[in-house]
Every structure is written in structure tokens, then in C-alpha cells.
Design a protein around this motif. Sequence first.
Motif, short mmCIF file in Angstrom:
data_model
loop_
_atom_site.label_atom_id
_atom_site.label_comp_id
_atom_site.label_asym_id
_atom_site.label_seq_id
_atom_site.Cartn_x
_atom_site.Cartn_y
_atom_site.Cartn_z
N SER A 30 -10.38 -62.86 -18.17
CA SER A 30 -9.77 -62.28 -19.35
C SER A 30 -10.41 -62.89 -20.58
N HIS A 31 -10.78 -62.03 -21.52
CA HIS A 31 -11.53 -62.50 -22.68
C HIS A 31 -11.17 -61.68 -23.91
N TYR A 32 -11.46 -62.23 -25.10
CA TYR A 32 -11.30 -61.45 -26.31
C TYR A 32 -12.43 -60.43 -26.34
N VAL A 33 -12.15 -59.23 -26.85
CA VAL A 33 -13.13 -58.15 -26.84
C VAL A 33 -14.04 -58.26 -28.05
N THR A 34 -15.34 -58.20 -27.78
CA THR A 34 -16.33 -58.14 -28.85
C THR A 34 -17.24 -56.94 -28.59
N ALA A 35 -18.11 -56.65 -29.56
CA ALA A 35 -18.99 -55.48 -29.41
C ALA A 35 -19.93 -55.64 -28.21
N ILE A 38 -7.44 -58.35 -26.20
CA ILE A 38 -7.72 -59.07 -24.96
C ILE A 38 -8.02 -58.07 -23.84
N ASN A 39 -9.10 -58.32 -23.08
CA ASN A 39 -9.48 -57.45 -21.98
C ASN A 39 -9.39 -58.20 -20.66
N ILE A 40 -9.17 -57.46 -19.57
CA ILE A 40 -9.29 -58.02 -18.23
C ILE A 40 -10.53 -57.41 -17.58
N HIS A 41 -11.50 -58.26 -17.22
CA HIS A 41 -12.70 -57.77 -16.53
C HIS A 41 -12.59 -58.13 -15.06
N HIS A 42 -12.87 -57.17 -14.23
CA HIS A 42 -12.62 -57.35 -12.80
C HIS A 42 -13.79 -58.01 -12.08
N LEU A 102 -20.52 -56.02 -24.66
CA LEU A 102 -19.70 -55.72 -23.49
C LEU A 102 -19.56 -56.93 -22.57
N ASP A 103 -18.33 -57.31 -22.25
CA ASP A 103 -18.03 -58.40 -21.32
C ASP A 103 -18.59 -59.74 -21.76
N GLU A 104 -18.88 -59.89 -23.06
CA GLU A 104 -19.45 -61.15 -23.56
C GLU A 104 -18.47 -61.91 -24.45
N MET A 160 -14.47 -50.63 -34.01
CA MET A 160 -13.14 -50.92 -33.45
C MET A 160 -13.04 -52.40 -33.07
N CYS A 161 -14.11 -52.96 -32.55
CA CYS A 161 -14.09 -54.38 -32.20
C CYS A 161 -13.92 -55.25 -33.43
N GLN A 162 -14.56 -54.85 -34.53
CA GLN A 162 -14.40 -55.60 -35.78
C GLN A 162 -12.95 -55.51 -36.26
N MET A 189 -10.80 -48.38 -19.40
CA MET A 189 -12.19 -48.32 -18.99
C MET A 189 -13.09 -47.54 -19.93
N GLN A 190 -12.92 -47.79 -21.23
CA GLN A 190 -13.82 -47.19 -22.22
C GLN A 190 -14.38 -48.31 -23.10
N VAL A 191 -15.67 -48.22 -23.42
CA VAL A 191 -16.28 -49.24 -24.27
C VAL A 191 -15.90 -48.97 -25.73
N LEU A 192 -15.29 -49.96 -26.38
CA LEU A 192 -14.87 -49.81 -27.78
C LEU A 192 -16.09 -49.93 -28.70
N SER A 193 -16.07 -49.18 -29.78
CA SER A 193 -17.20 -49.21 -30.72
C SER A 193 -17.25 -50.54 -31.48
N1 LIG Z 1 -16.64 -53.32 -26.92
C1 LIG Z 1 -16.07 -53.57 -25.73
N2 LIG Z 1 -15.30 -52.63 -25.17
C2 LIG Z 1 -14.72 -52.90 -23.97
C3 LIG Z 1 -14.95 -54.12 -23.30
C4 LIG Z 1 -15.75 -55.10 -23.97
O1 LIG Z 1 -15.96 -56.22 -23.46
N3 LIG Z 1 -16.28 -54.79 -25.18
N4 LIG Z 1 -14.44 -54.32 -22.04
C5 LIG Z 1 -14.10 -53.08 -21.38
C6 LIG Z 1 -13.59 -53.17 -20.00
N5 LIG Z 1 -14.70 -53.11 -19.05
C7 LIG Z 1 -14.92 -54.17 -18.28
O2 LIG Z 1 -14.10 -55.09 -18.26
C8 LIG Z 1 -15.53 -51.94 -18.99
C9 LIG Z 1 -14.99 -50.74 -19.22
C10 LIG Z 1 -15.80 -49.60 -19.19
C11 LIG Z 1 -17.13 -49.68 -18.93
C12 LIG Z 1 -17.97 -48.44 -18.95
O3 LIG Z 1 -19.14 -48.47 -18.71
N6 LIG Z 1 -17.31 -47.31 -19.32
C13 LIG Z 1 -18.02 -46.04 -19.48
C14 LIG Z 1 -17.08 -44.89 -19.15
C15 LIG Z 1 -16.46 -45.04 -17.83
C16 LIG Z 1 -15.49 -43.89 -17.55
O4 LIG Z 1 -15.39 -42.96 -18.34
O5 LIG Z 1 -14.80 -44.06 -16.53
C17 LIG Z 1 -18.31 -45.83 -20.95
O6 LIG Z 1 -17.47 -46.26 -21.77
O7 LIG Z 1 -19.30 -45.16 -21.21
C18 LIG Z 1 -17.67 -50.93 -18.73
C19 LIG Z 1 -16.87 -52.08 -18.74
C20 LIG Z 1 -13.20 -52.25 -22.21
N7 LIG Z 1 -13.92 -51.95 -23.42
#
Ligand SMILES: Nc1nc2c(c(=O)[nH]1)N[C@@H](CN(C=O)c1ccc(C(=O)N[C@@H](CCC(=O)O)C(=O)O)cc1)CN2
Length: 283
Positions: free
Chosen positions: A218-223, A187-191, A225-227, A178-180, A171-175
Motif C-alpha cells: 500500500s502506497h501513496y499514489v503518484t504520477a 492511498i492505493n493497494i498494489h497486488h 505508476l506503483d512508485e 489528478m495525482c497532483q 484499476m485505472q491509472v490516474l492522470s
Molecule cells: N497515477 C497512478 N494511478 C494509479 C496507480 C498509481 O500508482 N499511480 N495505481 C493503480 C493501481 N494499479 C496497481 O496497483 C494499477 C491499476 C491499473 C493499471 C492499468 O494498467 N490499467 C489500465 C486499464 C486496465 C483496465 O481497464 O482494466 C489503464 O489504466 O490503461 C495498472 C496498475 C491505480 N491508479
Amino acid sequence: MTSRILTLSCPNTAGIVAEVAARVADNGGNITEAAQFDDQFSGTFFMRLRFDIAEEGLGAFTTAFAETAGRFGMEWRLKDAARPTRMLLMVSKFDHCLGDLLYRVKLGEMNADVVGIIGNHPEEVLHTSLHKGFDYHHLPVTKDTKAQQEAEVRRIVEETDAELVVLARYMQVLSDEMCQFLAGRCINIHHSFLPGFKGARPYDRAHERGVKMIGATSHYVTADLDEGPIIYQDVEAVSHADTPADLIGKGRDIERRVLARAVHLHLDQRVLVNGRKTVVFGK
Ligand SMILES: Nc1nc2c(c(=O)[nH]1)N[C@@H](CN(C=O)c1ccc(C(=O)N[C@@H](CCC(=O)O)C(=O)O)cc1)CN2
């Protein structure tokens, strides 16, 4: 004999299938499964071929096919069907998808070797014990330490020679960087059933909206979010009587099976990226 999976894409034109099949036949190969798709909108042709061939014919095939690929401007990949893919799993607190994937690997359902697990929380938060025996890397992260933490993630990916990274409820957004670095192999699982309820807390928002179906994607991760290009989705009916906790519980089952199916399709070279979408040669 050895079994190989060939995947390719190129600008669409006449004669591609015939030429590909000829290269296999010319080198003593036997096609055991074939599928192709011609995307009228992008003008791109996609193909997946599984064939058996004698080890001694493989080199000649690869050389001959490289020439064919050059003429058609193909992007292509040839994978040994028997070789397990090196897979790195990432998790936060919710470990239902992690446990499910590890169980399937232990059962031999997944043609993968787990080369490590990365968690941003201590492994003690995990309910499953199936991670025992695998390297668990506890890499905490905050907004201020993301760059250093991701540098450690990258080091582990490189050191383990990971070919696939699975965000099993990480549950962390990748930079963007990192996505590049992980493009096409993360691969990510979005709920939720995307594009509905992107981002965090989808079940609470689904309850507030009063939906009658929930799902997972479930999708490939790109910069974005959830796209990322979608690999697999599924849904389940819910009712007015379901509380947010009920939705989270029902969601766990959907998430488990959706992520497992997506990872299985990827490991079997059945998913080809087509711009912001995918072509999935399912079985
Ligand atoms: N670059 C991407 N990174 C991630 C993706 C993505 O599609 N692109 N998917 C997520 C998973 N995810 C939903 O499926 C998701 C995870 C986390 C968050 C979010 O807002 N996280 C907060 C921190 C939350 C916490 O600390 O508990 C944040 O990162 O600021 C939204 C969607 C995985 N990464």
C-alpha cells in the motif's frame, strides 16, 4: 479536555523536541505519546506527538506553536484525534478490499466517515452488500473519456470535502493532474510486493517466475505508476503447487490486511512523507 495529534517535519537541528514539548506544557497540555526520527540522509527531522489539552488552552497553544514552527521552518499539522476523517473509496470489479474497509468502518475500527464510493463499473458487479447506504457513483471510463471522468471524480472529491481517497483495487491509472490534486491524500493497494511485479497481472507473472513468496503493497499514489511512497507491505509463502488462481486467492487476504493497516496508520496521523519514502510511527 481534548486530544490533539501534532505531526511535523523540518530541517534537523538541536532543541526541536525540547521546544515542542515546552509549547505543550506552557499551555497546560499533557503529552500522551511521542515519537521522532532524524533522517541522516535527508537532514530532515520528523515528529509525531499526541497530547491532551483543555479546549480553552488550544488557541494559545496554536498561536505559540506557529511562532516556534516558523523559527524551525516546520511543515506541521494539528488534528483533532476524535474527529473522523472524510474518506472516499474507489473500486473497479474486485471488491474484497472495499468490503473489508466498509466492514471495519461499520465496526468503528476506522476513525473515518465514508463520504462516497466511486466505481468505474455498475454497482451490480460488486459481491459485497456493505456499500448499501453509501452514495455509489458509477463513473465509467475509457482512454478517450478519462479527462471528463476525472473531472467528475474531482467534483465529487470537492463536493464531499473528502480528505482521503482510497483506491481499493481501482484499476485505472490516474492522470498527472489528478495525482497532483490528490497528493498526499490518495492511498492505493498494489497486488504485489513492490518493487517486484509492477503494473497489471502481477499474480500471473509471479506464477510464471516461480516465486515462493507473494505480497501486497500500500502506497501513496503518484504520477509514476506503483512508485509512490510505501506505507505498508506484507508477504505470504506460496508453493510450486499454487496455480495463478490460488495466488489470486491468497493475495486477496494479503491485500485486505495491507490496505486496512495502511489506511489505519494514515487516519491516525502515523505516516509522514519523506521524499519518495515514508516515516511510519507505528503502534
Ligand atoms: N497515477 C497512478 N494511478 C494509479 C496507480 C498509481 O500508482 N499511480 N495505481 C493503480 C493501481 N494499479 C496497481 O496497483 C494499477 C491499476 C491499473 C493499471 C492499468 O494498467 N490499467 C489500465 C486499464 C486496465 C483496465 O481497464 O482494466 C489503464 O489504466 O490503461 C495498472 C496498475 C491505480 N491508479
